[in-house]
Motif scaffolding. Sequence first.
Motif, short mmCIF file in Angstrom:
data_model
loop_
_atom_site.label_atom_id
_atom_site.label_comp_id
_atom_site.label_asym_id
_atom_site.label_seq_id
_atom_site.Cartn_x
_atom_site.Cartn_y
_atom_site.Cartn_z
N LEU A 21 0.82 -1.21 0.00
CA LEU A 21 0.00 0.00 0.00
C LEU A 21 0.86 1.26 0.00
CD1 LEU A 21 -2.82 -1.09 2.46
CD2 LEU A 21 -2.96 -0.87 -0.04
N ARG A 54 -2.27 -2.31 -5.61
CA ARG A 54 -3.54 -2.29 -4.86
C ARG A 54 -4.36 -3.54 -5.17
NH1 ARG A 54 -3.92 2.39 -2.29
NH2 ARG A 54 -3.05 4.29 -3.18
N ALA A 67 -9.04 -1.70 1.13
CA ALA A 67 -8.25 -2.02 -0.07
C ALA A 67 -9.12 -1.94 -1.32
CB ALA A 67 -7.61 -3.40 0.06
N ASP A 70 -9.58 1.61 -2.14
CA ASP A 70 -8.35 2.13 -2.75
C ASP A 70 -8.24 1.71 -4.22
OD1 ASP A 70 -7.61 3.36 -0.40
OD2 ASP A 70 -6.13 1.84 0.16
N SER A 74 -7.96 4.05 -7.49
CA SER A 74 -6.95 3.90 -8.54
C SER A 74 -7.60 3.87 -9.91
CB SER A 74 -6.15 2.60 -8.33
OG SER A 74 -5.33 2.69 -7.20
#
Length: 142
Positions: A21, A54, A67, A70, A74
């Motif tokens: 990360l 990720r 996650a 995230d 992205s």
Amino acid sequence: HYREALRLDSALASHDTQNLLDRANSLEKIGSLLLRSGDVNGALEHQQKGRTLREDVVKQDQENVNARRDVASSYLRLGETWLKKAEQNKQPSDWQQARQWFQRSLDELQGLKQRGALPKKDEGELDKIVREIAKCDAALKQ
């Protein structure tokens, strides 16, 4: 400084979740800086690497809501960068790439929402992404 942090992070164990990360964050920050400086291709390269890291974290822990959020971020950043490239180059393939990344972000966020795992503050992102997809669709129809 981000590049030095990335170099140091890479020297650590590559499968440690926090390290992955941290490396993804460094890559995406470099990508953002490159984008602001006008280097769209450099930005895409760094954002793609960050996205891959990720996704690796999500593969290790499918239930990790943070996650997954995230990863959606992205995808959104990639969509925004491809959109910038499309606006500059007017190439249909760039518009298609932007649309695909926006759609992936939307799908991920809608999945989180269906599970009750999308924070209320992030629900506005859904409308923003839908508008960006519509923008891409309109450009592709021309």
